[in-house]
Write an enzyme that holds these catalytic residues in place. Structure first.
Site, PDB file in Angstrom:
ATOM      1  N   ARG A  22       0.824  -1.214   0.000  1.00 52.08           N
ATOM      2  CA  ARG A  22       0.000   0.000   0.000  1.00 52.08           C
ATOM      3  C   ARG A  22       0.856   1.261   0.000  1.00 52.08           C
ATOM      4  O   ARG A  22       0.571   2.218  -0.719  1.00 52.08           O
ATOM      5  CB  ARG A  22      -0.937  -0.007   1.219  1.00 52.08           C
ATOM      6  CG  ARG A  22      -1.804   1.239   1.331  1.00 52.08           C
ATOM      7  CD  ARG A  22      -2.742   1.140   2.538  1.00 52.08           C
ATOM      8  NE  ARG A  22      -2.007   1.010   3.784  1.00 52.08           N
ATOM      9  CZ  ARG A  22      -1.529   2.032   4.486  1.00 52.08           C
ATOM     10  NH1 ARG A  22      -1.691   3.264   4.050  1.00 52.08           N
ATOM     11  NH2 ARG A  22      -0.898   1.827   5.623  1.00 52.08           N
ATOM     12  N   CYS A 160      -8.848  -0.704  11.971  1.00 49.60           N
ATOM     13  CA  CYS A 160      -7.585  -1.227  12.521  1.00 49.60           C
ATOM     14  C   CYS A 160      -7.820  -1.749  13.941  1.00 49.60           C
ATOM     15  O   CYS A 160      -7.645  -2.922  14.206  1.00 49.60           O
ATOM     16  CB  CYS A 160      -6.517  -0.149  12.507  1.00 49.60           C
ATOM     17  SG  CYS A 160      -5.919   0.238  10.848  1.00 49.60           S
ATOM     18  N   ARG A 180      -5.661  -5.032  14.616  1.00 46.93           N
ATOM     19  CA  ARG A 180      -5.047  -5.910  13.615  1.00 46.93           C
ATOM     20  C   ARG A 180      -3.704  -5.385  13.130  1.00 46.93           C
ATOM     21  O   ARG A 180      -2.839  -6.155  12.708  1.00 46.93           O
ATOM     22  CB  ARG A 180      -5.982  -6.102  12.417  1.00 46.93           C
ATOM     23  CG  ARG A 180      -6.244  -4.841  11.626  1.00 46.93           C
ATOM     24  CD  ARG A 180      -7.063  -5.102  10.376  1.00 46.93           C
ATOM     25  NE  ARG A 180      -7.354  -3.871   9.664  1.00 46.93           N
ATOM     26  CZ  ARG A 180      -6.509  -3.276   8.831  1.00 46.93           C
ATOM     27  NH1 ARG A 180      -5.320  -3.797   8.592  1.00 46.93           N
ATOM     28  NH2 ARG A 180      -6.849  -2.150   8.232  1.00 46.93           N
ATOM     29  N   ASP A 183       0.939   1.234  13.316  1.00 45.09           N
ATOM     30  CA  ASP A 183       2.126   2.055  13.083  1.00 45.09           C
ATOM     31  C   ASP A 183       2.565   2.543  14.471  1.00 45.09           C
ATOM     32  O   ASP A 183       1.983   3.470  15.026  1.00 45.09           O
ATOM     33  CB  ASP A 183       1.746   3.217  12.160  1.00 45.09           C
ATOM     34  CG  ASP A 183       2.855   4.247  11.950  1.00 45.09           C
ATOM     35  OD1 ASP A 183       3.798   4.290  12.761  1.00 45.09           O
ATOM     36  OD2 ASP A 183       2.755   5.019  10.984  1.00 45.09           O
ATOM     37  N   ASN A 191      -4.070   5.159  19.790  1.00 40.96           N
ATOM     38  CA  ASN A 191      -4.905   4.017  20.163  1.00 40.96           C
ATOM     39  C   ASN A 191      -4.849   3.721  21.646  1.00 40.96           C
ATOM     40  O   ASN A 191      -5.853   3.309  22.242  1.00 40.96           O
ATOM     41  CB  ASN A 191      -4.490   2.786  19.367  1.00 40.96           C
ATOM     42  CG  ASN A 191      -4.647   2.973  17.869  1.00 40.96           C
ATOM     43  OD1 ASN A 191      -3.698   2.778  17.112  1.00 40.96           O
ATOM     44  ND2 ASN A 191      -5.811   3.383  17.411  1.00 40.96           N
ATOM     45  N   HIS A 221       4.450  -2.513  13.856  1.00 44.43           N
ATOM     46  CA  HIS A 221       5.545  -2.243  12.931  1.00 44.43           C
ATOM     47  C   HIS A 221       6.063  -0.805  13.029  1.00 44.43           C
ATOM     48  O   HIS A 221       5.367   0.103  13.490  1.00 44.43           O
ATOM     49  CB  HIS A 221       5.122  -2.541  11.484  1.00 44.43           C
ATOM     50  CG  HIS A 221       3.813  -1.909  11.104  1.00 44.43           C
ATOM     51  ND1 HIS A 221       2.615  -2.581  11.219  1.00 44.43           N
ATOM     52  CD2 HIS A 221       3.507  -0.681  10.623  1.00 44.43           C
ATOM     53  CE1 HIS A 221       1.621  -1.787  10.813  1.00 44.43           C
ATOM     54  NE2 HIS A 221       2.142  -0.626  10.452  1.00 44.43           N
ATOM     55  N   ILE A 222       7.300  -0.657  12.563  1.00 39.75           N
ATOM     56  CA  ILE A 222       7.951   0.640  12.406  1.00 39.75           C
ATOM     57  C   ILE A 222       8.356   0.761  10.944  1.00 39.75           C
ATOM     58  O   ILE A 222       9.061  -0.105  10.417  1.00 39.75           O
ATOM     59  CB  ILE A 222       9.192   0.768  13.312  1.00 39.75           C
ATOM     60  CG1 ILE A 222       8.808   0.650  14.793  1.00 39.75           C
ATOM     61  CG2 ILE A 222       9.919   2.087  13.055  1.00 39.75           C
ATOM     62  CD1 ILE A 222      10.002   0.599  15.740  1.00 39.75           C
ATOM     63  N   TYR A 223       7.928   1.819  10.271  1.00 39.43           N
ATOM     64  CA  TYR A 223       8.304   2.014   8.871  1.00 39.43           C
ATOM     65  C   TYR A 223       9.790   2.358   8.769  1.00 39.43           C
ATOM     66  O   TYR A 223      10.384   2.932   9.699  1.00 39.43           O
ATOM     67  CB  TYR A 223       7.469   3.126   8.240  1.00 39.43           C
ATOM     68  CG  TYR A 223       6.089   2.682   7.846  1.00 39.43           C
ATOM     69  CD1 TYR A 223       5.857   2.039   6.631  1.00 39.43           C
ATOM     70  CD2 TYR A 223       4.993   2.899   8.680  1.00 39.43           C
ATOM     71  CE1 TYR A 223       4.595   1.623   6.260  1.00 39.43           C
ATOM     72  CE2 TYR A 223       3.719   2.487   8.323  1.00 39.43           C
ATOM     73  CZ  TYR A 223       3.524   1.850   7.109  1.00 39.43           C
ATOM     74  OH  TYR A 223       2.266   1.436   6.752  1.00 39.43           O
ATOM     75  N   SER A 282       2.865   7.500   6.671  1.00 38.80           N
ATOM     76  CA  SER A 282       2.692   6.745   5.433  1.00 38.80           C
ATOM     77  C   SER A 282       1.216   6.581   5.122  1.00 38.80           C
ATOM     78  O   SER A 282       0.450   6.070   5.947  1.00 38.80           O
ATOM     79  CB  SER A 282       3.340   5.362   5.581  1.00 38.80           C
ATOM     80  OG  SER A 282       4.736   5.493   5.766  1.00 38.80           O
TER      81      SER A 282
END
Length: 283
Positions: A22, A160, A180, A183, A191, A221-223, A282
Site C-alpha cells: 500500500r 484497525c 489488527r 504504526d 490508540n 511495525h515501524i516504517y 505513510s
C-alpha cells in the site's frame, strides 16, 4: 510508559522486514504485542518521550460511540483524522455506495450502533452492552465490534482497532481491545489513549469501577523512514511519570455522550513531555 518503549525496542531487536504494498515502504514488524493500562489508578498512557496529543483521539472515539458516518461531524467535535479517507481515497471516490463529500460509509461507529441484520433491521451493539453492564450483567459476550467483512465495500476504510470486549468482575469493569495493525511510532499512542478512555468512560456511565484495560496488537511495525528517529532519538529519552485523565462527573448516561458531551469535558493533569518528534506518515 516503559511498556511502550519496550515494544519499540523489541521491534528493533526482533522485527523482520516486510514489504508494504500500500505504501511502497518496508516495515520492521513483529507479530503479537500485549499492552496493559492501569485505569483504576488513572495512569493515563500518554507518551512522554515525545510530545503527544490526546484530544483528537478522544474526539474520534466519541464520534464512534455516536455512530458518526461523516467526516464533517468528526471535524465538528475536534477530529480531522477522517478527512483524507472520506475525500481523497481514490477507490472510495469511485465507489457507488459513497453518498458525497465527507461521507465515510458504513465504518467503525456505524457498525457499532447500526449493524445491519439479515432481516433488514439494525442492531445497536453499544446500547445492549450499556444496558447489561448498568444492571451488573456480563453475558460473556459484551462485545463491541466494528469489523464487518460483508460491508467492507460500503466504507472508505476497514477498521484497525476493531473489537472491544468488556468484562465484569463484581463492580469492576475490564476491557480487552484488539487491533489488527499498528504504526507504532505514530499511531500507537493515539490508540492507547482510546483504549484507556473507553474503559474509563464506560465504567462511569454504567456506575462501575474501572479496572485494567488490555490492548492486543497483531501486527506491530515501524516504517523504514521512522526507524532512525525511534532508535536514535526517542529511545534515548527517559520517560516522565504518567499523567491523569479527568472526566466530567456529570456524564452519567449513553444519552449524555450522544447529545452534549464535548472535549471540554475532559482534562489531562500532570503531563510533562520531551520535545515533539516529526515522524513521517505513510498514507
Amino acid at each position: 510508559m516503559r511498556q511502550y518503549l519496550d515494544l519499540c525496542q523489541r521491534i528493533i531487536d526482533e522485527g523482520e522486514w516486510v514489504e508494504n504494498k500500500r505504501t511502497g515502504k518496508r516495515c520492521l514488524t513483529v507479530i503479537n504485542a500485549d499492552l496493559e493500562y492501569n485505569v483504576a489508578d488513572n495512569q493515563f498512557p500518554l507518551i512522554t518521550t515525545r510530545k503527544s496529543y490526546w484530544k483528537a483521539a478522544i474526539a474520534e472515539m466519541l464520534g464512534y460511540l455516536r455512530g458518526y458516518d461523516n467526516a464533517a461531524d468528526f471535524r465538528a467535535i475536534g477530529c480531522k483524522t477522517w478527512d483524507a479517507n472520506a475525500n481523497e481515497n481514490a477507490d472510495w471516490l469511485n465507489n457507488p455506495h459513497r453518498k458525497g463529500e465527507d461521507d465515510m460509509g458504513r465504518v467503525y461507529g456505524v457498525q457499532g450502533r447500526r449493524w445491519q441484520k439479515a432481516d433488514g433491521s439494525q442492531l445497536d451493539q453499544l446500547q445492549k452492552i450499556v444496558n447489561n453492564l448498568s444492571q451488573g450483567i456480563d453475558d460473556r459476550g459484551e462485545i463491541l465490534t466494528f469489523y464487518n467483512p460483508g460491508e467492507f465495500d460500503r466504507g472508505c476504510l476497514r477498521p484497525c482497532m476493531h473489537t472491544h470486549t468488556f468484562s465484569l468482575l463484581g463492580d469492576t469493569l475490564y476491557l480487552t481491545s484488539y487491533q489488527r495493525s499498528c504504526d507504532v511510532p505514530l499511531g500507537l499512542n493515539f490508540n492507547q489513549v482510546q483504549v484507556f478512555f473507553l474503559l474509563k468512560l464506560m465504567a462511569q456511565i454504567c456506575g462501575l469501577k474501572p479496572g485494567r484495560a488490555y490492548h492486543k496488537i497483531v501486527n506491530a511495525h515501524i516504517y523504514e523512514d521512522q526507524l532512525a528517529l525511534m532508535r536514535d532519538v526517542q529511545l534515548k529519552r527517559e520517560p516522565y511519570p504518567s499523567p491523569s485523565l479527568m472526566i466530567n462527573p456529570d456524564i452519567k448516561t449513553l444519552k449524555d455522550i450522544e447529545t452534549w458531551v464535548s472535549l471540554e469535558d475532559f482534562k489531562v493533569e500532570g503531563y510533562q513531555s520531551h520535545e515533539p518528534i516529526a515522524y513521517p506518515f505513510s498514507v
